[in-house]
Design a protein around this motif. Sequence first.
Motif, PDB file in Angstrom:
ATOM      1  N   ASN A 126       0.817  -1.224   0.000  1.00 36.54           N
ATOM      2  CA  ASN A 126       0.000   0.000   0.000  1.00 36.54           C
ATOM      3  C   ASN A 126       0.847   1.269   0.000  1.00 36.54           C
ATOM      4  OD1 ASN A 126      -2.418  -1.528   0.138  1.00 36.54           O
ATOM      5  ND2 ASN A 126      -2.117  -1.780   2.358  1.00 36.54           N
ATOM      6  N   ALA A 127       2.166   1.083   0.067  1.00 40.52           N
ATOM      7  CA  ALA A 127       3.032   2.271   0.112  1.00 40.52           C
ATOM      8  C   ALA A 127       3.058   2.949  -1.250  1.00 40.52           C
ATOM      9  CB  ALA A 127       4.441   1.864   0.529  1.00 40.52           C
ATOM     10  N   ARG A 128       3.112   4.249  -1.214  1.00 42.53           N
ATOM     11  CA  ARG A 128       3.189   5.012  -2.456  1.00 42.53           C
ATOM     12  C   ARG A 128       4.604   4.935  -3.034  1.00 42.53           C
ATOM     13  NH1 ARG A 128      -0.021  10.699  -1.132  1.00 42.53           N
ATOM     14  NH2 ARG A 128      -2.081   9.762  -0.688  1.00 42.53           N
ATOM     15  N   PRO A 129       4.706   4.778  -4.348  1.00 40.58           N
ATOM     16  CA  PRO A 129       6.059   4.735  -4.929  1.00 40.58           C
ATOM     17  C   PRO A 129       6.756   6.074  -4.785  1.00 40.58           C
ATOM     18  CG  PRO A 129       4.375   4.858  -6.652  1.00 40.58           C
ATOM     19  CD  PRO A 129       3.647   4.641  -5.356  1.00 40.58           C
ATOM     20  N   GLU A 130       8.061   6.010  -4.657  1.00 36.10           N
ATOM     21  CA  GLU A 130       8.828   7.251  -4.541  1.00 36.10           C
ATOM     22  C   GLU A 130       8.747   8.039  -5.845  1.00 36.10           C
ATOM     23  OE1 GLU A 130      12.790   6.472  -3.402  1.00 36.10           O
ATOM     24  OE2 GLU A 130      12.263   5.479  -1.515  1.00 36.10           O
ATOM     25  N   PRO A 131       8.576   9.357  -5.745  1.00 30.43           N
ATOM     26  CA  PRO A 131       8.498  10.156  -6.983  1.00 30.43           C
ATOM     27  C   PRO A 131       9.842  10.138  -7.709  1.00 30.43           C
ATOM     28  CG  PRO A 131       8.668  11.578  -5.050  1.00 30.43           C
ATOM     29  CD  PRO A 131       8.474  10.171  -4.531  1.00 30.43           C
TER      30      PRO A 131
END
Length: 232
Positions: A126-131
């Motif tokens: 569920n973690a957002r990918p690093e920009p």
Amino acid sequence: MTNASPPASGTVKHSYTIPCASAFRDAVEALAARHRVNVGDIARSVLLVMPSPVIAAFADPGEPPAGDRETVILKSGPAEGRPWRRKPRLQIRMAPGFEVSFIRRALALALAMDSGSMVLKLEDPNARPEPPPPPPPPPPATEVNHAIEAATEEVERLKAIVSVLAFDPLPHGISSRDEALHVLGFPPGSRPDKRTIRARFRMLATIHHPDSHYGSHHRMSQLNQAMEFLRD
């Protein structure tokens, strides 16, 4: 047997005999002892956290070589009490449905992770990918202007070179082979073959064609006249 995922809890366990080298057996048993579990627990842990394709792709340590054998004393049967030379092995009880080589690979993976030669990285789904990193800043305006000026100067230099090298059309047209070769840029007395002549014509036509930046209808006409003369 298949390399399927472990069946649900409550399934009757199956006893596996895993032939392996003595050193591999000793390393796996030592790992289990350090963690105060049995070898089956080690195998099940790997099967739970590692995808089956990863385990299947890992190198199989294989069966023991021909000279690697252990001596055991038979405890039952007609030969009870006698020594027996056999392959080193691991005995594991776990859910049925696995190939022996698959379990051996799982145990080898456990040893690799314990030694640090392979690292298991758990990620939060569920973690957002690093920009992505920001793009580099554009060059300063002064650098851009200098580059444009340098390119403009180079274009003007090339224009001057083309102008100097361009032939002057013969005022009376072409009346001899030597004049035709002169228009195509060949020195007096040269005798180029047809392939060389055609290549030279194509090169000059790209420069002197009326549609090009440096084109000249008069020069292009004389190039065509020279080729017609040389074809004859």
